[in-house]
Design a protein around this motif. Structure first.
Motif, PDB file in Angstrom:
ATOM      1  N   ILE A  15     -58.030 -35.213  11.175  1.00  0.00           N
ATOM      2  CA  ILE A  15     -58.673 -36.437  11.658  1.00  0.00           C
ATOM      3  C   ILE A  15     -57.624 -37.525  11.872  1.00  0.00           C
ATOM      4  O   ILE A  15     -57.634 -38.260  12.885  1.00  0.00           O
ATOM      5  N   ASP A  16     -56.684 -37.642  10.913  1.00  0.00           N
ATOM      6  CA  ASP A  16     -55.647 -38.667  11.036  1.00  0.00           C
ATOM      7  C   ASP A  16     -54.759 -38.406  12.259  1.00  0.00           C
ATOM      8  O   ASP A  16     -54.397 -39.333  12.997  1.00  0.00           O
ATOM      9  N   ASN A  17     -54.411 -37.149  12.510  1.00  0.00           N
ATOM     10  CA  ASN A  17     -53.599 -36.798  13.686  1.00  0.00           C
ATOM     11  C   ASN A  17     -54.354 -37.113  14.973  1.00  0.00           C
ATOM     12  O   ASN A  17     -53.772 -37.631  15.950  1.00  0.00           O
ATOM     13  N   SER A  18     -55.649 -36.805  14.959  1.00  0.00           N
ATOM     14  CA  SER A  18     -56.453 -37.108  16.156  1.00  0.00           C
ATOM     15  C   SER A  18     -56.518 -38.606  16.400  1.00  0.00           C
ATOM     16  O   SER A  18     -56.422 -39.083  17.553  1.00  0.00           O
ATOM     17  N   LEU A  19     -56.655 -39.380  15.317  1.00  0.00           N
ATOM     18  CA  LEU A  19     -56.691 -40.842  15.464  1.00  0.00           C
ATOM     19  C   LEU A  19     -55.354 -41.387  15.948  1.00  0.00           C
ATOM     20  O   LEU A  19     -55.293 -42.310  16.783  1.00  0.00           O
ATOM     21  N   ARG A  20     -54.257 -40.781  15.438  1.00  0.00           N
ATOM     22  CA  ARG A  20     -52.934 -41.225  15.876  1.00  0.00           C
ATOM     23  C   ARG A  20     -52.744 -40.951  17.379  1.00  0.00           C
ATOM     24  O   ARG A  20     -52.212 -41.773  18.124  1.00  0.00           O
ATOM     25  N   GLN A  21     -53.170 -39.768  17.808  1.00  0.00           N
ATOM     26  CA  GLN A  21     -53.054 -39.448  19.231  1.00  0.00           C
ATOM     27  C   GLN A  21     -53.899 -40.401  20.073  1.00  0.00           C
ATOM     28  O   GLN A  21     -53.478 -40.869  21.145  1.00  0.00           O
ATOM     29  N   THR A  22     -55.102 -40.690  19.579  1.00  0.00           N
ATOM     30  CA  THR A  22     -55.973 -41.597  20.323  1.00  0.00           C
ATOM     31  C   THR A  22     -55.352 -42.990  20.402  1.00  0.00           C
ATOM     32  O   THR A  22     -55.370 -43.671  21.459  1.00  0.00           O
ATOM     33  N   GLU A  45     -66.602 -40.151  12.193  1.00  0.00           N
ATOM     34  CA  GLU A  45     -67.685 -39.177  12.010  1.00  0.00           C
ATOM     35  C   GLU A  45     -67.828 -38.284  13.239  1.00  0.00           C
ATOM     36  O   GLU A  45     -68.123 -37.091  13.129  1.00  0.00           O
ATOM     37  N   LYS A  46     -67.611 -38.885  14.430  1.00  0.00           N
ATOM     38  CA  LYS A  46     -67.675 -38.081  15.653  1.00  0.00           C
ATOM     39  C   LYS A  46     -66.562 -37.053  15.687  1.00  0.00           C
ATOM     40  O   LYS A  46     -66.773 -35.903  16.078  1.00  0.00           O
ATOM     41  N   LEU A  47     -65.341 -37.483  15.281  1.00  0.00           N
ATOM     42  CA  LEU A  47     -64.224 -36.520  15.213  1.00  0.00           C
ATOM     43  C   LEU A  47     -64.507 -35.398  14.203  1.00  0.00           C
ATOM     44  O   LEU A  47     -64.171 -34.240  14.432  1.00  0.00           O
ATOM     45  N   ILE A  48     -65.135 -35.768  13.101  1.00  0.00           N
ATOM     46  CA  ILE A  48     -65.480 -34.745  12.093  1.00  0.00           C
ATOM     47  C   ILE A  48     -66.465 -33.748  12.677  1.00  0.00           C
ATOM     48  O   ILE A  48     -66.343 -32.527  12.512  1.00  0.00           O
ATOM     49  N   GLU A  49     -67.460 -34.274  13.414  1.00  0.00           N
ATOM     50  CA  GLU A  49     -68.462 -33.385  14.013  1.00  0.00           C
ATOM     51  C   GLU A  49     -67.831 -32.488  15.059  1.00  0.00           C
ATOM     52  O   GLU A  49     -68.173 -31.292  15.149  1.00  0.00           O
ATOM     53  N   GLU A  50     -66.921 -33.060  15.885  1.00  0.00           N
ATOM     54  CA  GLU A  50     -66.285 -32.238  16.924  1.00  0.00           C
ATOM     55  C   GLU A  50     -65.347 -31.180  16.336  1.00  0.00           C
ATOM     56  O   GLU A  50     -65.218 -30.092  16.890  1.00  0.00           O
ATOM     57  N   GLY A  76     -65.752 -29.634  13.502  1.00  0.00           N
ATOM     58  CA  GLY A  76     -66.475 -28.620  12.720  1.00  0.00           C
ATOM     59  C   GLY A  76     -66.006 -28.532  11.283  1.00  0.00           C
ATOM     60  O   GLY A  76     -66.162 -27.488  10.640  1.00  0.00           O
ATOM     61  N   SER A  77     -65.453 -29.618  10.760  1.00  0.00           N
ATOM     62  CA  SER A  77     -64.937 -29.611   9.384  1.00  0.00           C
ATOM     63  C   SER A  77     -66.044 -29.411   8.362  1.00  0.00           C
ATOM     64  O   SER A  77     -65.870 -28.708   7.355  1.00  0.00           O
ATOM     65  N   LEU A  78     -67.220 -30.033   8.615  1.00  0.00           N
ATOM     66  CA  LEU A  78     -68.328 -29.882   7.673  1.00  0.00           C
ATOM     67  C   LEU A  78     -68.782 -28.428   7.593  1.00  0.00           C
ATOM     68  O   LEU A  78     -69.061 -27.909   6.500  1.00  0.00           O
ATOM     69  N   ALA A  79     -68.835 -27.764   8.761  1.00  0.00           N
ATOM     70  CA  ALA A  79     -69.254 -26.357   8.759  1.00  0.00           C
ATOM     71  C   ALA A  79     -68.271 -25.494   7.979  1.00  0.00           C
ATOM     72  O   ALA A  79     -68.665 -24.562   7.263  1.00  0.00           O
ATOM     73  N   MET A  80     -66.969 -25.804   8.117  1.00  0.00           N
ATOM     74  CA  MET A  80     -65.977 -25.027   7.376  1.00  0.00           C
ATOM     75  C   MET A  80     -66.108 -25.244   5.871  1.00  0.00           C
ATOM     76  O   MET A  80     -65.962 -24.320   5.075  1.00  0.00           O
ATOM     77  N   LEU A  81     -66.390 -26.472   5.457  1.00  0.00           N
ATOM     78  CA  LEU A  81     -66.597 -26.737   4.038  1.00  0.00           C
ATOM     79  C   LEU A  81     -67.851 -26.042   3.517  1.00  0.00           C
ATOM     80  O   LEU A  81     -67.890 -25.547   2.381  1.00  0.00           O
ATOM     81  N   GLN A  82     -68.881 -26.002   4.372  1.00  0.00           N
ATOM     82  CA  GLN A  82     -70.137 -25.383   3.939  1.00  0.00           C
ATOM     83  C   GLN A  82     -70.042 -23.866   3.832  1.00  0.00           C
ATOM     84  O   GLN A  82     -70.949 -23.228   3.289  1.00  0.00           O
ATOM     85  N   ASN A  83     -68.969 -23.283   4.360  1.00  0.00           N
ATOM     86  CA  ASN A  83     -68.789 -21.833   4.166  1.00  0.00           C
ATOM     87  C   ASN A  83     -68.580 -21.484   2.696  1.00  0.00           C
ATOM     88  O   ASN A  83     -69.025 -20.426   2.223  1.00  0.00           O
ATOM     89  N   SER A  84     -67.905 -22.385   1.976  1.00  0.00           N
ATOM     90  CA  SER A  84     -67.685 -22.150   0.553  1.00  0.00           C
ATOM     91  C   SER A  84     -68.603 -22.988  -0.333  1.00  0.00           C
ATOM     92  O   SER A  84     -68.920 -22.596  -1.453  1.00  0.00           O
ATOM     93  N   LEU A  85     -69.036 -24.157   0.179  1.00  0.00           N
ATOM     94  CA  LEU A  85     -69.942 -25.030  -0.570  1.00  0.00           C
ATOM     95  C   LEU A  85     -71.167 -25.284   0.297  1.00  0.00           C
ATOM     96  O   LEU A  85     -71.181 -26.209   1.127  1.00  0.00           O
TER      97      LEU A  85
END
Length: 341
Positions: free
Chosen positions: A61-68, A87-92, A94-103
């Motif tokens: 997310i930080d890298n994406s913000l820096r690029q933006t 939150e939009k970057l998080i949704e794009e 798919g970080s939440l989905a990756m976390l939900q694979n284990s939690l």
């Protein structure tokens, strides 16, 4: 009662039960220790994996913000970084989905480091985690700052997500342990029964021999363990016992023959004594009249001697001589043939 009697009279069953109990106790102890150790390992591994995933998410997310921000500067545009953009970057991503694979029940929040949100649980902008109670529910809160920004990522999940892997592992471990213990006990029983099978045969053979069947086969064995030595010793004892019993039977037959001979001799002697007694009784009966006559003649001679004439004396003398002669003949017969044969 039948099962208890079988257990009490079967050494292999008792040994199998003792070994099974020992294996079961050791296995239970190992499983318990492994379970306790695994709980800590899985807990720490899940925590570390979640923190690492949250760090990676924050880094992306930080890298994406820096690029933006860089693109905005190049285009001389004013860029405002706010929660909705993150939150939009998080949704794009798919970080939440990756976390939900284990939690499975994790929720991902974007908060300001100076915000009052989660102030009861989160201090400052440093990353880490904390276990707290919220609404009577044990939860874990993971935080990770987005570089040097005022925003941070907060991942919130119930404690059951952290211990979910442990619960699944516990059931898997318990299932495999039960199957392994059953297979191990079966193998132990087969091994024990196989090694004790010669001992069972020896016990049956010894019981048959004790009942008098000395021809029960006990073959020699090439094994040199305790059972092999016992089998060879029992075989030699059987041969020695058979030889002893054969000798005893031979001596018994000889004694029976001697007894029969002695019995026959005794019967002959008894018959001879009976015949002799009968003959003596017969001779005594035959002598009795002559002796009685001789006594009467002698008494007459002694009593009436002065009155007896020469003729009477000659007659009495003749009677005495005849009676004596008869007695002498009977005595000679008795002497020459005592048994009257």
């Amino acid at each position: 009662m039948t099962i208890l009697h079988k257990i009490r009279t079967s050494f292999s069953t008792q040994l199998s039960l003792w070994v099974a109990g020992f294996v079961l106790a050791i296995s239970s102890l190992v499983i318990a220790l492994l379970t306790i150790f695994s709980e800590d390992v899985i807990h720490d591994e899940t925590i570390d994996a979640t923190i690492q995933a949250l760090e990676n998410t924050a880094l992306r997310i930080d890298n994406s913000l820096r690029q933006t921000e860089m693109m905005a500067r190049l285009e001389n545009q004013q860029l405002r970084i706010n929660r909705s953009r993150i939150e939009k970057l998080i949704e794009e991503s798919g970080s939440l989905a990756m976390l939900q694979n284990s939690l499975p029940n994790v929720q991902l929040y974007v908060i300001r480091c100076d915000s009052s949100q989660f102030d009861a649980y989160i201090t400052g902008g440093t990353g880490g985690y904390r276990q707290v109670m919220s609404d009577n529910q044990d939860i874990y809160i993971f935080t990770q700052p987005l570089g040097n920004r005022v925003y941070s990522l907060a991942a919130v999940c119930p404690a059951q997500d952290i211990y979910g892997k442990y619960a699944r592992m516990q059931w898997i471990l318990l299932s495999w342990s039960i199957v392994t213990i059953i297979v191990l006990l079966y193998i132990l029983y087969i091994v024990i029964a196989r090694h004790l099978r010669p001992l069972h045969r020896l016990a049956d053979a010894a019981q048959t021999i004790a009942q008098g069947n000395l021809d029960t086969p006990i073959p020699d064995t090439h094994h040199r363990d305790e059972t092999g030595r016992l089998q060879n010793s029992l075989s030699r004892m059987q041969q020695a016992l058979k030889a002893y019993m054969t000798e005893m039977k031979r001596k018994q037959a000889k004694l029976n023959r001697q007894h029969a001979q002695l019995q026959a001799t005794y019967d002959e002697a008894e018959a001879y004594e009976k015949k002799k007694a009968n003959f003596l009784r017969n001779m005594t009966q035959r002598m009795a009249p002559h002796v009685d006559d001789l006594r009467q003649t002698t008494d007459t001679l002694c009593r009436d001697y002065p009155q007896l004439s020469k003729t009477d004396m000659d007659s009495l003398q003749t009677d005495i001589m005849q009676g004596s002669e008869s007695i002498i003949q009977l005595l000679d017969q008795l002497i020459q043939d005592p048994a009257g044969s």
